[in-house]
Enzyme design. Structure first.
Site, PDB file in Angstrom:
ATOM      1  N   LEU A  83      45.195  32.023  36.160  1.00 21.70           N
ATOM      2  CA  LEU A  83      45.995  30.798  35.996  1.00 21.70           C
ATOM      3  C   LEU A  83      47.307  31.072  35.266  1.00 21.70           C
ATOM      4  O   LEU A  83      48.268  30.325  35.414  1.00 21.70           O
ATOM      5  CB  LEU A  83      45.184  29.740  35.243  1.00 21.70           C
ATOM      6  CG  LEU A  83      44.074  29.067  36.057  1.00 21.70           C
ATOM      7  CD1 LEU A  83      43.245  28.167  35.162  1.00 21.70           C
ATOM      8  CD2 LEU A  83      44.640  28.281  37.233  1.00 21.70           C
ATOM      9  N   GLU A 130      37.683  36.965  31.870  1.00 22.95           N
ATOM     10  CA  GLU A 130      37.926  36.080  30.710  1.00 22.95           C
ATOM     11  C   GLU A 130      37.682  36.811  29.392  1.00 22.95           C
ATOM     12  O   GLU A 130      38.432  36.627  28.436  1.00 22.95           O
ATOM     13  CB  GLU A 130      37.050  34.816  30.788  1.00 22.95           C
ATOM     14  CG  GLU A 130      37.265  33.942  32.031  1.00 22.95           C
ATOM     15  CD  GLU A 130      38.715  33.679  32.362  1.00 22.95           C
ATOM     16  OE1 GLU A 130      39.545  33.582  31.441  1.00 22.95           O
ATOM     17  OE2 GLU A 130      39.044  33.590  33.563  1.00 22.95           O
ATOM     18  N   HIS A 133      40.616  38.764  28.580  1.00 20.57           N
ATOM     19  CA  HIS A 133      41.674  37.949  27.953  1.00 20.57           C
ATOM     20  C   HIS A 133      41.476  37.892  26.434  1.00 20.57           C
ATOM     21  O   HIS A 133      42.425  38.032  25.673  1.00 20.57           O
ATOM     22  CB  HIS A 133      41.642  36.504  28.488  1.00 20.57           C
ATOM     23  CG  HIS A 133      42.477  36.287  29.715  1.00 20.57           C
ATOM     24  ND1 HIS A 133      43.812  36.636  29.796  1.00 20.57           N
ATOM     25  CD2 HIS A 133      42.180  35.732  30.914  1.00 20.57           C
ATOM     26  CE1 HIS A 133      44.283  36.311  30.994  1.00 20.57           C
ATOM     27  NE2 HIS A 133      43.312  35.763  31.702  1.00 20.57           N
TER      28      HIS A 133
END
Ligand SMILES: [Zn+2]
Length: 193
Positions: A83, A130, A133
């Protein structure tokens, strides 16, 4: 607002309390739903430098202080998006299965891409993306670089990143370091031997 500046996503996130983590999880799931296309989001992508991420492939899942505690040796190729970089797709290699500990889950979570259900592969890769991240790692750091394919007398042959090569496109040609040539090779230029 989802952060799109890569340099702001390179700082590892701090451990958080379960209570604060749950609050952040609610905000992340809200942002994820707003995004329409996303399947996962990490707190630093919305400017909160805390170790919380959410995944929503099969069901909404909040992970507070997640850590990967075991991985398969085997990996699978995956084309992933993010995103924070909506216009990019990157091919990566992800572990076929991982075991994750998270403070808000009593038992170890297992994610595996080994079933016939494509959603399992999406979820397994997404969790790895994720948690990356949260460690300040983006998908670009995991990009699978293709071995250069070279036809010529001495093929197969590997080119060093700093080796000068000649590339051509139509009547144009350029001499430059191989590492600088690689992106152009994706763009219609060819290596000439
Ligand atoms: Zn991402």
């Amino acid at each position: 607002m989802i952060i799109k500046d890569r340099s702001k996503l390179e700082t590892p996130c701090e451990v958080v309390s379960i209570k604060e983590g749950e609050e952040i999880g609610v905000r992340l799931l809200h942002e994820l739903r707003e995004s329409k296309s996303g399947i996962g989001l990490a707190a630093n992508q919305i400017g909160i430098n805390k170790r919380v991420c959410v995944i929503n492939v099969k069901e909404p899942l909040v992970l507070i202080n997640p850590n990967i505690i075991d991985v398969s040796e085997e990996k699978f190729k995956f084309a992933e998006g993010c995103l924070s970089f909506p216009n990019d797709k990157v091919k990566t290699l992800r572990h076929t299965w991982i075991k994750v500990h998270a403070d808000n889950h009593d038992s170890t979570l297992v994610f595996s891409a080994e079933s016939n259900d494509i959603n399992d592969a999406f979820e397994c890769a997404c969790v790895q993306h994720e948690i990356d991240h949260l460690d300040g790692i983006t998908m670009f750091d995991r990009e699978l670089k293709r071995e250069p394919l070279i036809r010529g007398k001495n093929a197969p042959q590997k080119i060093g990143r700093n080796e000068k090569v000649t590339i051509t496109k139509g009547k144009e040609s350029k001499v430059l370091k191989y590492k600088k040539a690689t992106p152009l090779l994706e763009d219609g230029w060819t290596l000439s031997i």
